[in-house]
Design a protein around this motif. Structure first.
Motif, PDB file in Angstrom:
ATOM      1  N   ALA A 291       6.600  24.967 -42.695  1.00 13.79           N
ATOM      2  CA  ALA A 291       7.266  26.224 -42.330  1.00 13.79           C
ATOM      3  C   ALA A 291       6.432  27.417 -42.756  1.00 13.79           C
ATOM      4  O   ALA A 291       6.208  28.362 -41.982  1.00 13.79           O
ATOM      5  CB  ALA A 291       8.659  26.283 -42.955  1.00 13.79           C
ATOM      6  N   ASN A 292       5.938  27.400 -43.997  1.00 16.53           N
ATOM      7  CA  ASN A 292       5.136  28.520 -44.485  1.00 16.53           C
ATOM      8  C   ASN A 292       3.830  28.648 -43.707  1.00 16.53           C
ATOM      9  O   ASN A 292       3.349  29.757 -43.445  1.00 16.53           O
ATOM     10  CB  ASN A 292       4.838  28.341 -45.976  1.00 16.53           C
ATOM     11  N   SER A 293       3.254  27.512 -43.335  1.00 22.51           N
ATOM     12  CA  SER A 293       2.009  27.545 -42.574  1.00 22.51           C
ATOM     13  C   SER A 293       2.217  28.167 -41.199  1.00 22.51           C
ATOM     14  O   SER A 293       1.412  28.974 -40.732  1.00 22.51           O
ATOM     15  CB  SER A 293       1.457  26.125 -42.434  1.00 22.51           C
ATOM     16  N   VAL A 294       3.312  27.810 -40.554  1.00 19.77           N
ATOM     17  CA  VAL A 294       3.603  28.366 -39.226  1.00 19.77           C
ATOM     18  C   VAL A 294       3.880  29.861 -39.335  1.00 19.77           C
ATOM     19  O   VAL A 294       3.422  30.657 -38.509  1.00 19.77           O
ATOM     20  CB  VAL A 294       4.795  27.632 -38.579  1.00 19.77           C
ATOM     21  N   ILE A 295       4.620  30.256 -40.368  1.00 20.52           N
ATOM     22  CA  ILE A 295       4.904  31.682 -40.568  1.00 20.52           C
ATOM     23  C   ILE A 295       3.603  32.463 -40.743  1.00 20.52           C
ATOM     24  O   ILE A 295       3.417  33.544 -40.153  1.00 20.52           O
ATOM     25  CB  ILE A 295       5.815  31.875 -41.801  1.00 20.52           C
ATOM     26  N   GLY A 296       2.699  31.938 -41.558  1.00 18.87           N
ATOM     27  CA  GLY A 296       1.442  32.638 -41.792  1.00 18.87           C
ATOM     28  C   GLY A 296       0.545  32.667 -40.578  1.00 18.87           C
ATOM     29  O   GLY A 296      -0.222  33.624 -40.386  1.00 18.87           O
ATOM     30  N   GLY A 297       0.618  31.650 -39.730  1.00 18.82           N
ATOM     31  CA  GLY A 297      -0.286  31.585 -38.588  1.00 18.82           C
ATOM     32  C   GLY A 297       0.244  32.192 -37.318  1.00 18.82           C
ATOM     33  O   GLY A 297      -0.482  32.266 -36.315  1.00 18.82           O
ATOM     34  N   ILE A 298       1.511  32.631 -37.330  1.00 22.13           N
ATOM     35  CA  ILE A 298       2.103  33.128 -36.088  1.00 22.13           C
ATOM     36  C   ILE A 298       1.737  34.582 -35.796  1.00 22.13           C
ATOM     37  O   ILE A 298       1.911  35.070 -34.677  1.00 22.13           O
ATOM     38  CB  ILE A 298       3.639  32.966 -36.151  1.00 22.13           C
ATOM     39  N   GLY A 299       1.221  35.285 -36.803  1.00 27.44           N
ATOM     40  CA  GLY A 299       0.908  36.698 -36.620  1.00 27.44           C
ATOM     41  C   GLY A 299      -0.091  36.955 -35.514  1.00 27.44           C
ATOM     42  O   GLY A 299       0.065  37.880 -34.709  1.00 27.44           O
ATOM     43  N   GLY A 300      -1.154  36.140 -35.438  1.00 22.08           N
ATOM     44  CA  GLY A 300      -2.155  36.338 -34.390  1.00 22.08           C
ATOM     45  C   GLY A 300      -1.577  36.152 -33.015  1.00 22.08           C
ATOM     46  O   GLY A 300      -1.912  36.898 -32.064  1.00 22.08           O
ATOM     47  N   MET A 301      -0.706  35.158 -32.847  1.00 20.59           N
ATOM     48  CA  MET A 301      -0.074  34.940 -31.547  1.00 20.59           C
ATOM     49  C   MET A 301       0.791  36.135 -31.153  1.00 20.59           C
ATOM     50  O   MET A 301       0.792  36.580 -29.998  1.00 20.59           O
ATOM     51  CB  MET A 301       0.763  33.657 -31.613  1.00 20.59           C
ATOM     52  N   ILE A 302       1.548  36.679 -32.110  1.00 27.13           N
ATOM     53  CA  ILE A 302       2.423  37.821 -31.812  1.00 27.13           C
ATOM     54  C   ILE A 302       1.592  39.035 -31.399  1.00 27.13           C
ATOM     55  O   ILE A 302       1.949  39.765 -30.462  1.00 27.13           O
ATOM     56  CB  ILE A 302       3.307  38.151 -33.033  1.00 27.13           C
ATOM     57  N   LYS A 303       0.460  39.250 -32.081  1.00 22.39           N
ATOM     58  CA  LYS A 303      -0.412  40.369 -31.696  1.00 22.39           C
ATOM     59  C   LYS A 303      -0.915  40.199 -30.262  1.00 22.39           C
ATOM     60  O   LYS A 303      -0.947  41.153 -29.479  1.00 22.39           O
ATOM     61  CB  LYS A 303      -1.601  40.460 -32.652  1.00 22.39           C
TER      62      LYS A 303
END
Length: 850
Positions: free
Chosen positions: A325-337
């Motif tokens: 869960a923490n890994s997905v949260i940290g890695g989702i920022g680039g996709m949102i941008k």
């Protein structure tokens, strides 16, 4: 001069009155005084005819001080009553000399208001030339209109409007162009007006609502930024990137809750399946060992040992889920941008389906990240999962995306104070939520991913940014054609361009909240005096159906789907009298503000009149009125009023139209083509607020009614007839066909129509038998018409049953229940064509169905 000198008294006021006109010098020449370090109220003035036009001959610093005479309402300062003079540099002032012809002690009496010709002047250039009043620390603000005039003109000192920047631009025509007159430009009072916020409620999909709101606000902010560039303000790329960074953090925060919901739901579901698998494993091993050894103890030990072999892989999954869960949260920022960048590049107008697809793309990213991280761990537990797939679960389980924990029990109704909607638009008010089901968003996300896997369409760069799944799916926000009129895709019609080019639906009235349902209304738009093409202000609201069950007045939202209209405000009025036939129904919708620029829709009535049955709504009854007082409106209609013992108005009664130019057929029903104002001519009354009520003009206009006399009955409370009997109870109007039905609220079960005459209700009840016998497929059917003294023929239908020991069932008039009775065989007679009975509206025996 010698003669004048001989007669001078050197006494103030006795040596002549010499008036003058002058210009206040630039503030730099009297800076200490302006900064608060001076004496009295005074400024330096260059006076026409006394002082030269050249600073070389007379510098501004050497000009005389002019005292400022205050008005009697300004106060001298005594008793702490004082107002500061509002004089600025470049003002043209009028005054006189305290010392008469010596002209050394000027005194200012007043100031000339600036006109539009000098309202937008530049800095100081030369004496007696217009220049701006802004100086020193007082800077021009972009938050107010650049107009320094003060005259009797609608453009003078325009105040900022309580509208969004987007609406302000539309009011300015093309908006923001360099050639636009800055002195007449419309400016929004607050940059956040029009932005949407979501509030905490008991809704289980609040995280999804927050993300959709962030995307909507981002689209609006991009429009503001790109509009600002045409004004020569800032750098577009820099500003958009700043907004992307800010919105990314907000969406990432909302997605965090969604990720935790998903991993928690997945953990619970996997746990249930693994427990079942372990149980099946134990039983299988136990049975095998027992059959081989005949020892139940050995079988039990073997079964437990088989289960114990899965402790490590199960623990590995349990320990990994929080880290995943923490890994997905940290890695989702680039996709949102990347998502937001695509939205900024391709979407020119926000539509809810874009936000839904944005949420779908985030869902796909989360699903891909979780399943990819879990995949290496599933091999160790595959035997006990029983075919369970985390990917299949996450792509189908709606509850996995929602916080299903609620403070309310599933059967408990929310409190009366619970919000009708969790969406609020700043500067506008409560907004009906879009309410797209999470299941529908998930379905769109799955479809987008499947099309991507099958190679449909073009996958934009945003779908490679996530790095978790390799592909988010094909979404419309990544398509450059999404803002082109006529756009459609495999996901449906999600056109996101200018609404006026995409077949928008016009102005709609949305009614929500108040604990009730069924309220329906249409906007009445005044197009006669519209000054912007086919748009106009609101005249009123046509209440089609009052609904039912409203415990508080519901919200009324006026929405122009073409994104043109603004400013309209309306309020609903409900009946709170438990003894009334319209209890808890909407009785009227009162227009508080007419707004402007609204686009008509096909539902908007084009010819409306003052409701002849109830012409007004008494918004406030006032006091001290008399029954002799007369009310009138600006259409020429007059009304008499009824009052109670306190002089409060209880009723408004139409008295006719006083306009001699109105034709006889239209005298009672003149068309409404302007905003209607009702005034009361009274000597003593005060406080009444009367609002007009409108209705559509009847298809067959009624002539002038002189008098109606009822010689038959005195049943003032008679509603109509049901099954041949008078009906006095509560009623409502069918939402589709407009017919009266029993009961105060329309419900989803059969209930009866109310007829105007006894004969119609009897005919409806009798014709229902024929309907049922046709459905039961009897062998023969005979219709007999009998005549009577009544002008309305009665129709009798009978059926011949097949030979049977048990007579077929027939339905008694009313169409709701059935009763089993013997049906006699009638004597065959010729069958004439029966008269057409009144329609039952889809329900037998006068029932309205659903």
């Amino acid at each position: 001069m010698l003669e004048e000198s001989l007669f001078k008294t050197n006494f103030v006021g006795r040596d002549g009155f010499r008036w003058w006109i002058g210009q206040i010098a630039p503030v730099e020449s009297w800076q200490d005084q302006a900064d608060g370090g001076g004496w009295g109220n005074r400024v330096k003035v260059r006076i026409m005819g006394y002082h030269p036009y050249s600073e070389t001959e007379l510098p501004n610093e050497d000009l005389p001080w002019a005292q400022v005479l205050l008005g009697v309402t300004d106060g001298s300062g005594a008793c702490n009553r004082a107002k500061t003079p509002k004089l600025e540099q470049a003002d043209t002032v009028f005054g006189f000399f305290l010392d008469g012809d010596n002209a050394q002690l000027p005194c200012i009496l007043g100031v000339f208001g600036r006109t539009k010709a000098v309202s937008y002047s530049g800095p100081y250039s030369a004496p007696f030339q217009p220049f701006t009043g802004y100086a020193g620390p007082i800077k021009k603000s972009s938050a107010i209109v650049g107009n320094e005039s003060n005259e009797q003109n609608s453009d003078s000192q325009k105040s900022p409007r309580t509208v969004s920047n987007k609406i302000a631009d539309k009011l300015n025509g093309q908006g923001g162009g360099p050639d636009e007159d800055p002195t007449t430009k419309e400016i929004s009072a607050f940059g956040a007006i029009g932005q949407k916020v979501t509030m905490a409620t008991a809704k289980v999909s609040s995280e999804i609502d927050d993300i959709k709101t962030d995307i909507e606000n981002f689209v609006n902010s991009v429009q503001e930024i790109t509009k600002g560039i045409t004004d020569g303000i800032g750098n577009i790329t820099q500003q958009i990137n700043e907004r992307i960074d800010a919105i990314t953090k907000s969406i990432q925060s909302g997605a965090t809750g969604m990720i935790h919901n998903m991993t928690a739901a997945l953990s619970e579901s996997m746990g249930e399946n693994m427990n079942k698998g372990l149980d099946v494993l134990y039983k299988g091993v136990y049975a095998t060992v027992l059959a081989a050894t005949g020892s139940s103890k050995a079988a039990d030990i073997a079964g437990i040992a088989a289960q114990a072999s899965f402790i490590s892989p199960v623990k590995a999954i349990s320990d990994a889920l929080p880290c995943i869960a923490n890994s997905v949260i940290g890695g989702i920022g680039g996709m949102i941008k990347g998502l937001l960048q695509n939205v900024a590049d391709n979407v020119t107008n926000f539509v809810s389906c874009i936000a839904d697809q944005g949420v779908g793309a985030i869902m796909n990213t989360i699903i891909g990240g979780i399943t990819k991280a879990l995949q290496p761990l599933l091999g160790g537990v595959g035997k006990i999962l029983g075919g369970f797939s985390p990917f299949g679960f996450l792509t189908s389980a709606v509850d996995a995306f929602q916080n299903v924990v609620s403070a309310l029990d599933c059967n408990e109704a929310p409190a009366d104070y619970a919000l009708a909607s969790n969406e609020w638009t700043i500067g506008v008010g409560s907004k009906e939520g879009s309410g797209t089901p999470v299941s529908q968003i998930l379905e769109t996300a799955n479809k987008a991913r499947e099309f991507a896997e099958r190679g449909f369409g073009v996958i934009d760069a945003v779908q490679d940014i996530a790095g978790l799944t390799g592909s988010l799916g094909i979404f419309d926000f990544a398509n450059p054609s999404v803002s082109v009129p006529g756009f459609e895709s495999v996901l449906g019609n999600c056109y996101a361009g200018p609404p006026e080019l995409g077949g928008c639906g016009g102005t709609k009235i949305k009614i929500f909240g108040g604990k009730g349902i069924g309220g329906v209304a249409n906007a009445i738009i005044n197009l006669a005096n519209a000054d912007r093409g086919v748009t106009g202000s609101l005249l009123g609201v046509d209440l089609v159906n009052g609904g039912g069950g409203y415990t508080t007045p519901p919200f009324v939202e006026i929405v122009d789907e073409c994104d043109q209209g603004f400013g309209g405000v309306a309020r609903a009025i409900i009946d709170r009298d438990p003894n009334s036939t319209s209890y808890q129904q909407i009785t009227d919708i009162v227009l508080v503000s007419t707004g402007e620029n609204y686009t008509p829709s096909v539902d908007n009535p084009t010819d409306v009149i003052i409701d002849p049955q109830k012409p007004t709504t008494i918004y406030s009854p006032g006091n001290n009125y008399s029954s002799d007082d007369i009310a009138s409106d600006n259409l020429g209609n007059t009304y008499t009023i009824a009052v109670d013992d306190n002089g409060s108005i209880t009723n408004i009664i139409p008295a006719g139209n006083t306009d001699d130019n109105v034709s006889t057929s239209d005298r009672i029903f003149p068309s409404v083509d302007r905003e209607v104002e009702i005034q009361i001519s009274t000597l003593s009354g005060f406080g009444a607020i009367i609002k007009p009520r409108f209705t559509r003009r009847p298809e067959e206009p009624q002539g002038e009614v002189k008098q109606v006399i009822d010689c038959i009955s005195n049943d003032d409370g008679l509603i109509g007839y049901v099954n041949g009997k008078p009906y006095y109870g509560p009623f409502h109007v069918h939402p589709s066909n407009g017919r009266k039905m029993v009961g105060s609220v329309h419900v989803n079960r059969p209930h009866q129509y109310i007829y105007d005459t006894r004969e119609e209700s009897v005919v409806s009840a009798s014709t229902s038998v024929g309907t049922v016998t046709q459905v039961t497929q009897q062998i023969s059917e005979t219709v007999t018409t009998t005549s009577s003294s009544s002008a309305t023929p009665s129709t009798t239908t009978s059926s011949t049953p097949p030979p049977s020991s048990t007579p077929p069932p027939t339905t008694s008039g009313g169409g709701g229940g059935t009763s089993t009775t013997p049906t006699p065989t009638p004597t065959p007679t010729p069958t004439p064509s029966p008269p057409t009975p009144p329609s039952g509206g889809g329900g037998s025996g006068g029932y309205g169905g659903y």
